[in-house]
Design a protein around this motif. Sequence first.
Motif, mmCIF file in Angstrom:
data_model
loop_
_atom_site.group_PDB
_atom_site.id
_atom_site.type_symbol
_atom_site.label_atom_id
_atom_site.label_comp_id
_atom_site.label_asym_id
_atom_site.label_seq_id
_atom_site.Cartn_x
_atom_site.Cartn_y
_atom_site.Cartn_z
ATOM 1 N N LEU A 146 0.719 -1.403 -0.286
ATOM 2 C CA LEU A 146 0.190 0.166 0.400
ATOM 3 C C LEU A 146 1.031 0.683 -0.070
ATOM 4 O O LEU A 146 0.351 2.366 -0.533
ATOM 5 N N LEU A 147 1.545 0.858 0.528
ATOM 6 C CA LEU A 147 2.874 1.723 0.333
ATOM 7 C C LEU A 147 3.864 3.023 -0.282
ATOM 8 O O LEU A 147 4.206 3.594 -0.702
ATOM 9 N N ASP A 148 3.782 1.710 -1.363
ATOM 10 C CA ASP A 148 4.753 1.621 -2.385
ATOM 11 C C ASP A 148 3.265 2.495 -3.457
ATOM 12 O O ASP A 148 3.559 2.913 -4.675
ATOM 13 N N ALA A 149 1.921 1.617 -3.312
ATOM 14 C CA ALA A 149 1.365 2.325 -3.908
ATOM 15 C C ALA A 149 0.362 4.128 -4.008
ATOM 16 O O ALA A 149 0.597 3.947 -5.279
ATOM 17 N N MET A 150 1.025 4.488 -2.939
ATOM 18 C CA MET A 150 0.801 5.787 -2.242
ATOM 19 C C MET A 150 2.059 6.415 -3.135
ATOM 20 O O MET A 150 1.677 7.535 -3.504
ATOM 21 N N ARG A 151 3.304 6.038 -2.942
ATOM 22 C CA ARG A 151 4.634 6.289 -3.863
ATOM 23 C C ARG A 151 4.030 6.248 -5.233
ATOM 24 O O ARG A 151 4.907 7.529 -6.059
ATOM 25 N N SER A 152 3.402 5.762 -5.977
ATOM 26 C CA SER A 152 3.491 5.444 -7.049
ATOM 27 C C SER A 152 2.344 6.734 -7.874
ATOM 28 O O SER A 152 2.995 7.114 -8.778
ATOM 29 N N LEU A 153 1.864 7.435 -6.474
ATOM 30 C CA LEU A 153 0.970 8.741 -7.364
ATOM 31 C C LEU A 153 1.377 9.703 -7.487
ATOM 32 O O LEU A 153 1.446 10.852 -7.940
ATOM 33 N N ASP A 154 2.908 9.744 -6.672
ATOM 34 C CA ASP A 154 3.051 10.606 -6.424
ATOM 35 C C ASP A 154 3.634 10.976 -7.646
ATOM 36 O O ASP A 154 4.791 11.142 -8.474
ATOM 37 N N ALA A 155 3.976 13.190 -7.682
ATOM 38 C CA ALA A 155 4.696 13.723 -8.405
ATOM 39 C C ALA A 155 5.918 14.906 -7.793
ATOM 40 O O ALA A 155 5.483 15.561 -6.719
ATOM 41 N N PRO A 156 7.030 15.261 -8.260
ATOM 42 C CA PRO A 156 7.632 15.967 -8.343
ATOM 43 C C PRO A 156 7.291 17.341 -8.053
ATOM 44 O O PRO A 156 6.471 17.810 -8.339
ATOM 45 N N CYS A 157 7.252 18.062 -6.982
ATOM 46 C CA CYS A 157 7.427 19.460 -6.528
ATOM 47 C C CYS A 157 7.715 20.698 -8.269
ATOM 48 O O CYS A 157 8.237 20.051 -8.816
ATOM 49 N N PRO A 158 6.808 21.266 -8.487
ATOM 50 C CA PRO A 158 7.214 21.927 -9.509
ATOM 51 C C PRO A 158 8.650 23.180 -9.173
ATOM 52 O O PRO A 158 8.372 23.792 -8.236
ATOM 53 N N PRO A 159 9.163 23.698 -10.242
ATOM 54 C CA PRO A 159 10.333 24.015 -10.656
ATOM 55 C C PRO A 159 10.137 25.193 -9.235
ATOM 56 O O PRO A 159 8.514 26.176 -10.251
ATOM 57 N N LEU A 160 10.656 26.402 -8.544
ATOM 58 C CA LEU A 160 9.946 27.228 -8.614
ATOM 59 C C LEU A 160 11.108 27.927 -8.866
ATOM 60 O O LEU A 160 12.219 28.180 -9.040
ATOM 61 N N GLU A 161 10.994 29.694 -9.339
ATOM 62 C CA GLU A 161 11.679 30.519 -10.107
ATOM 63 C C GLU A 161 12.121 31.823 -9.534
ATOM 64 O O GLU A 161 13.412 31.865 -9.171
ATOM 65 N N GLY A 162 11.959 31.406 -7.800
ATOM 66 C CA GLY A 162 12.776 32.096 -7.089
ATOM 67 C C GLY A 162 12.888 34.088 -6.598
ATOM 68 O O GLY A 162 13.581 34.637 -6.380
ATOM 69 N N VAL A 163 11.641 34.614 -7.611
ATOM 70 C CA VAL A 163 11.787 35.423 -8.023
ATOM 71 C C VAL A 163 10.530 36.338 -6.985
ATOM 72 O O VAL A 163 10.825 37.386 -6.056
ATOM 73 N N SER A 164 9.135 35.461 -7.127
ATOM 74 C CA SER A 164 8.076 36.249 -6.495
ATOM 75 C C SER A 164 7.619 35.388 -5.402
ATOM 76 O O SER A 164 7.110 34.088 -5.585
ATOM 77 N N VAL A 165 8.023 35.782 -4.287
ATOM 78 C CA VAL A 165 7.863 34.715 -2.814
ATOM 79 C C VAL A 165 5.886 34.688 -3.289
ATOM 80 O O VAL A 165 5.784 32.684 -3.375
ATOM 81 N N ARG A 166 5.342 35.585 -3.857
ATOM 82 C CA ARG A 166 3.423 35.219 -3.873
ATOM 83 C C ARG A 166 3.483 34.485 -5.016
ATOM 84 O O ARG A 166 2.409 32.889 -4.753
#
Length: 226
Positions: A80-100
């Motif tokens: 079940l743990l691997d099934a949960m992890r299979s749905l994970d996606a990496p966080c989107p890249p952040l530009e670091g210019v505007s915090v908002r």
Amino acid sequence: MSRVAEDRGRTAGARTGGVAPRRRGRPRSAAADSAIVEAVLRLIEDGVPIAELSMERIAREAGVGKATLYRRWSGKSALLLDAMRSLDAPCPPLEGVSVRDDLVRLVEFLHRRGLAKRSSAVLRTVVSHVEAQPELWAEYHETVVRARHEALLGALRRGVATGEIRADRDLDTLAALFVGPMLARALLHEWRQLPEGLAEDVVDTVLEGVRPPAAEPGTGPGTPAH
């Protein structure tokens, strides 16, 4: 060579740091792995309770033998743990210019995942089961949750550094304020559609509450005393 001599040879090898020859066998099938995880996700999405999600049933659904499952996973919880992890996606890249903008991007990422019926179904069904087992929950947190949390904390730290966020607020609490609305809707109100613009609304509402107060005219540094 006699059986005794073989045993002595293995013992001597172990004492001198030797490694026993690797056993030959069939390589693990990626197709079988995918079929098994897909079977778990399909059963959960169809509403099968965890108590009825036996290894035998999963094997039947995946079209493999039960022994195939146990060669890969120690039991149902690990699967079940691997099934949960299979749905994970990496966080989107952040530009670091505007915090908002970075915060909106992160919260929108959670928003989109909340729109996925499969992700929500698995989250609601499996989280309580895995959370009740500290070792599995810790592994899920380390491999999935921590990266998202650190990305969010990084954006909040930049906000403090640029003066967009008050420095006297606990960042873990602020992170929960951004993530909480998405998790609450995914777990408690799965029948509700998540509206467009929700990420922007959440981010702007929280930032409004933690923005440093503007200095009143005539009270800033360098104002002459009367």
